[in-house]
Structures are given as C-alpha cells and as structure tokens.
Design an enzyme around this catalytic site. Structure first.
Site, mmCIF file in Angstrom:
data_model
loop_
_atom_site.group_PDB
_atom_site.id
_atom_site.type_symbol
_atom_site.label_atom_id
_atom_site.label_comp_id
_atom_site.label_asym_id
_atom_site.label_seq_id
_atom_site.Cartn_x
_atom_site.Cartn_y
_atom_site.Cartn_z
ATOM 1 N N ASN A 107 0.836 -1.202 0.000
ATOM 2 C CA ASN A 107 0.000 0.000 0.000
ATOM 3 C C ASN A 107 0.875 1.259 0.000
ATOM 4 O O ASN A 107 2.020 1.224 -0.411
ATOM 5 C CB ASN A 107 -1.022 -0.011 1.142
ATOM 6 C CG ASN A 107 -2.360 0.538 0.710
ATOM 7 O OD1 ASN A 107 -2.457 1.669 0.252
ATOM 8 N ND2 ASN A 107 -3.402 -0.261 0.847
ATOM 9 N N ARG A 108 0.326 2.388 0.468
ATOM 10 C CA ARG A 108 0.950 3.692 0.244
ATOM 11 C C ARG A 108 1.668 4.233 1.475
ATOM 12 O O ARG A 108 1.244 4.007 2.611
ATOM 13 C CB ARG A 108 -0.116 4.696 -0.210
ATOM 14 C CG ARG A 108 -0.683 4.376 -1.594
ATOM 15 C CD ARG A 108 -1.763 5.372 -2.012
ATOM 16 N NE ARG A 108 -2.098 5.178 -3.416
ATOM 17 C CZ ARG A 108 -3.028 4.317 -3.847
ATOM 18 N NH1 ARG A 108 -3.722 3.600 -2.968
ATOM 19 N NH2 ARG A 108 -3.273 4.197 -5.137
ATOM 20 N N HIS A 137 3.339 0.192 -2.878
ATOM 21 C CA HIS A 137 3.736 -1.221 -2.973
ATOM 22 C C HIS A 137 5.243 -1.418 -3.101
ATOM 23 O O HIS A 137 5.717 -2.256 -3.867
ATOM 24 C CB HIS A 137 3.012 -1.893 -4.132
ATOM 25 C CG HIS A 137 1.526 -1.957 -3.969
ATOM 26 N ND1 HIS A 137 0.912 -2.061 -2.748
ATOM 27 C CD2 HIS A 137 0.522 -1.938 -4.895
ATOM 28 C CE1 HIS A 137 -0.404 -2.103 -2.907
ATOM 29 N NE2 HIS A 137 -0.665 -2.022 -4.206
ATOM 30 N N HIS A 211 -1.247 -9.446 -3.850
ATOM 31 C CA HIS A 211 -2.164 -8.557 -4.566
ATOM 32 C C HIS A 211 -2.886 -9.319 -5.684
ATOM 33 O O HIS A 211 -2.956 -8.840 -6.816
ATOM 34 C CB HIS A 211 -1.392 -7.374 -5.142
ATOM 35 C CG HIS A 211 -2.220 -6.161 -5.414
ATOM 36 N ND1 HIS A 211 -3.368 -6.189 -6.186
ATOM 37 C CD2 HIS A 211 -2.073 -4.867 -5.018
ATOM 38 C CE1 HIS A 211 -3.876 -4.978 -6.272
ATOM 39 N NE2 HIS A 211 -3.107 -4.146 -5.563
ATOM 40 N N TYR A 213 -5.855 -10.493 -7.980
ATOM 41 C CA TYR A 213 -7.145 -9.994 -8.448
ATOM 42 C C TYR A 213 -8.025 -11.216 -8.729
ATOM 43 O O TYR A 213 -7.603 -12.134 -9.433
ATOM 44 C CB TYR A 213 -6.993 -9.224 -9.747
ATOM 45 C CG TYR A 213 -6.363 -7.862 -9.675
ATOM 46 C CD1 TYR A 213 -7.093 -6.720 -10.023
ATOM 47 C CD2 TYR A 213 -5.032 -7.697 -9.323
ATOM 48 C CE1 TYR A 213 -6.512 -5.465 -10.019
ATOM 49 C CE2 TYR A 213 -4.442 -6.443 -9.306
ATOM 50 C CZ TYR A 213 -5.190 -5.328 -9.653
ATOM 51 O OH TYR A 213 -4.613 -4.082 -9.654
ATOM 52 N N ASP A 283 -11.612 1.451 -2.598
ATOM 53 C CA ASP A 283 -10.165 1.249 -2.579
ATOM 54 C C ASP A 283 -9.692 1.693 -1.200
ATOM 55 O O ASP A 283 -8.954 2.670 -1.066
ATOM 56 C CB ASP A 283 -9.485 2.044 -3.698
ATOM 57 C CG ASP A 283 -8.022 1.651 -3.887
ATOM 58 O OD1 ASP A 283 -7.566 0.711 -3.204
ATOM 59 O OD2 ASP A 283 -7.342 2.281 -4.706
ATOM 60 N N GLU A 352 -6.561 -7.438 0.068
ATOM 61 C CA GLU A 352 -5.169 -7.556 0.486
ATOM 62 C C GLU A 352 -5.070 -7.448 2.006
ATOM 63 O O GLU A 352 -5.331 -6.395 2.575
ATOM 64 C CB GLU A 352 -4.340 -6.457 -0.159
ATOM 65 C CG GLU A 352 -4.450 -6.381 -1.676
ATOM 66 C CD GLU A 352 -4.283 -4.960 -2.174
ATOM 67 O OE1 GLU A 352 -3.189 -4.391 -1.988
ATOM 68 O OE2 GLU A 352 -5.259 -4.403 -2.718
#
Length: 387
Positions: A107-108, A137, A211, A213, A283, A352
């Site tokens: 993540n950020r 990431h 991660h 999908y 998100d 996640e």
C-alpha cells in the site's frame, strides 16, 4: 495442516522442463515449467501446485506472483479465477500488480518519506493519485519485480513453494538488509496458505501482502458487481484525495462501507459519497474485528465473497489487522489476460491483508517497524469452496 516433517525437494532434481513430484495419484503434486525470459535475459519458472481434487495454484518465482488459481464451481467445473498473464515477460512489461507478492511496504506511504529514530528516509515515489505523490507497494522495483530463489516442498496433504529474497540496505530508499521468506501451501481442502517471515539488521518498516485480483466466475469475465461480499470489519480508515489515510478510524455503520452483513459489491458503489469519489469506488483499508479474547496474532476470518452464478466462494483468514478492498476501478481494458480477453472496468476485486497504509507516519496505527533481533511473521489463508 501440519507443517512439520517437511520433505524438501532439491532444486537440483528439477532439471527437466516439467517434473511432477507426488507420493501417489491421490496426493498433491508439484510441476515446474519454464515461464519465459525477463528483459535482462534471466529465466523465470512457473511452479504449479495441484491437490488431490485436481484444483491448482500456479506461482512464478518472478515477483512471487500467483499466476493461476483453478478451483471448481458447484457443479465441479474448474475455472481459473485469478487475473494474470501467460509469461513472465508480460508481467515485467507492465502489470497492475496481478497476483504479486508485495513489499517492502504494501500500500501507500505519503509523500514517499517517513522518519524513524530521528532520521528521515526518502523513498521512490511511483504513484500520485489526486496529484499527490506517494510510494506504492514498495516503490519502483518492489518485491513484485525481483526474481526470488524457489524451493518446492511436499507434505502429505499439501504441496508448497518456499521463496527467498534479501532486500539490501537502501533498496528503494528503505534502511536495513531485509531477509524475507514467503511460503505458499495449497492443500487438499482447497486452501491457499501464505506464510511470511522476515528479519533485518536495521530498523525498517515491513508490510508484506499478496495482490491477487479475483473474479470467482472466471478471469476475463464480466464485472464483479454481483459478487456478494461480507467483511468482518466494523471500522475503516478514510482517505484524502491522494488515497492516503487521514489518520481517523471510523465506524462503517450507516455508510456504503458497511459489509458487516452481506451486500453485492455493486449495490452501493456509485452512491453519493466523498470516499467513493476519492477511490473511484472502493479502494480502502478496513479494520478487521477481533473479538476479545482474540489476540492480534490470532487467525480470524476477515472476509467472504460469494459468486451466485457459479456458487464459488472464497473466505480469507488472517493475522493482519487490516484488509484492503479494491474493486478494479482502474482496469481499463489495456491489459490482455491469459484468456486473451481485456480486463475491463470492475471485472476483478482484490482483498489484500495488511497493516494499515502510511503506518510509518501514523503513530496511532498498528506498528509496522521491524527491528534487529525481532522476526516478522504473519499468515493469511484463502479458502475456496462452492455451494
């Protein structure tokens, strides 16, 4: 699943393009095949873990990427439910983290910097939603873009793959030599277990995740808006327009973020809500509920997704305090997947398991700093079924 008495298969044995290692036809198997070349000429491999039911999980040592997850529907028909590509070169050419092993920090991290023990570290900034730069990431070359050493493993009821990588001091701006091991297990109960472990020689943030999908109707199919989602999360962390948490931890009750009871993903996704506007949909990081006396390190069920047409279901159990729910808001058809179909808007979701985004800059969030002498350890399980 017992994890003792492992039978480690020597990589020296894997000299052909495809080797099946199994104790009998009714037990799990491992197949290794070539997965193409990377831009620098190195070869990637694909390891397919097949259980006694014929279900499969395929993982490449490039980026620790989960390439395929093939599981049955209610009628027993198998389908691949994970988005991805057919060779390593396509992942290297550009991927929105399909199936990737994420690190050092999932993540950020706001503005690509944090302060630790009085020193400020500047990281690579590789993302700028809302025009606000951040590290996403792990930076420009995160763990999803490195070639891991791989060791196949075998248990009576499960096939496994152990991946190892040492991230050197200063890589992407992070301090310390971080020694990382991630082990994937796929067992006869259609459970994919991810075991993460790491040590460091300097204090450093660590937040590892996967991660993948998913589209439980099959990758390359229609939108996931009719999938039914339940989250064991009565709170979430709202974000600013740069998708960085504000630091608040707020209740989901009365908002489109309340999945404590089952809701279709698309039911409220276009509601007039500032948070949905910031994320172009969902998100966001959700705070996993842990009933006392559940400890922070206990495995708890964080999420369940059900696809009504096929009957496929997925449960996620984790030791992590958070789970990021993302519903493919930035898929635009430019990625052509394994089925030779474009992955379009909201045709997949990600869940996640993680510590919270930007935790190194948020002292009120659960701690993500690993120090020398400590061991980072966490487990997440994806359990697949049909009903």
């Amino acid at each position: 699943m017992k994890l003792n008495k492992l039978c480690v298969i020597s990589c020296a044995v894997l000299v052909t393009t495809a080797i099946v290692t199994a104790l009998s036809a009714a037990q799990p198997a491992i197949t290794m095949t070539a997965f193409g070349a990377l831009p620098d000429g190195r070869a990637a491999q694909l390891y397919t873990l097949t259980n006694s039911q014929g279900a499969q999980v395929a993982i490449t040592n490039y980026g620790g990427i989960v390439v395929r997850i093939v599981v049955p529907d209610r009628g027993g028909s198998m389908a691949d439910i994970a988005l991805g590509y057919e060779n390593a070169g396509k992942y290297a050419a550009g991927s929105p983290y399909f199936g990737a092993l994420i690190g050092r920090y999932g993540n950020r991290i706001a503005h690509g910097r944090f302060t630790l023990d009085g020193k400020t570290y500047k990281l690579a900034t590789n993302n700028d939603p809302g025009g606000i730069p951040c590290t996403l990431h792990g930076g420009n070359v995160g763990f999803d873009k490195v070639l891991w050493s791989a060791t196949p493993l075998m248990e009576k009821d499960a096939a496994g793959l152990r991946l190892h990588y040492v991230s050197t001091d200063g890589e992407e701006g992070f301090p310390g030599n971080l020694d990382v091991t991630v082990t994937y297990w796929f067992n006869n109960a259609n459970e994919l277990r991810l075991e993460y472990s790491a040590t460091t020689d300097k204090a450093t943030p660590v937040n590892l995740t996967n991660h993948s999908y998913f589209n439980l109707a099959g990758e390359g199919g229609d939108t996931i808006l009719s999938h039914i989602l339940t989250l064991n999360a009565s709170k979430y962390t709202p974000v600013d327009k740069g998708l960085i948490p504000t630091g608040e931890i707020v209740p989901v009750a009365g908002t489109p973020f309340d999945f404590t009871t089952p809701h279709a993903i698309g039911e409220r996704i276009d509601a007039a809500n500032e948070q949905l506007m910031f994320g172009n949909g969902y998100d966001h990081n959700f705070v996993v509920d842990r009933d006392s006396p559940k400890r922070s390190g206990d495995l708890v069920k964080a999420a369940e997704v059900y696809e009504p047409m096929t009957g496929r279901a997925m449960e996620i159990l984790t030791q992590e305090p958070g789970i990021q729910f993302y519903c493919g808001n930035f898929l635009d058809g430019s990625n052509i997947g394994k089925s030779n179909k474009p992955y379009t808007y909201r045709t997949a979701f990600a869940l996640e398991t993680q510590h919270f985004p930007d935790s190194p800059n948020r002292p009120n969030f659960p701690n993500t700093i690993l120090r020398p002498g400590q061991r980072y350890e966490t487990v997440t399980i994806y359990r697949f079924s049909a009903r």
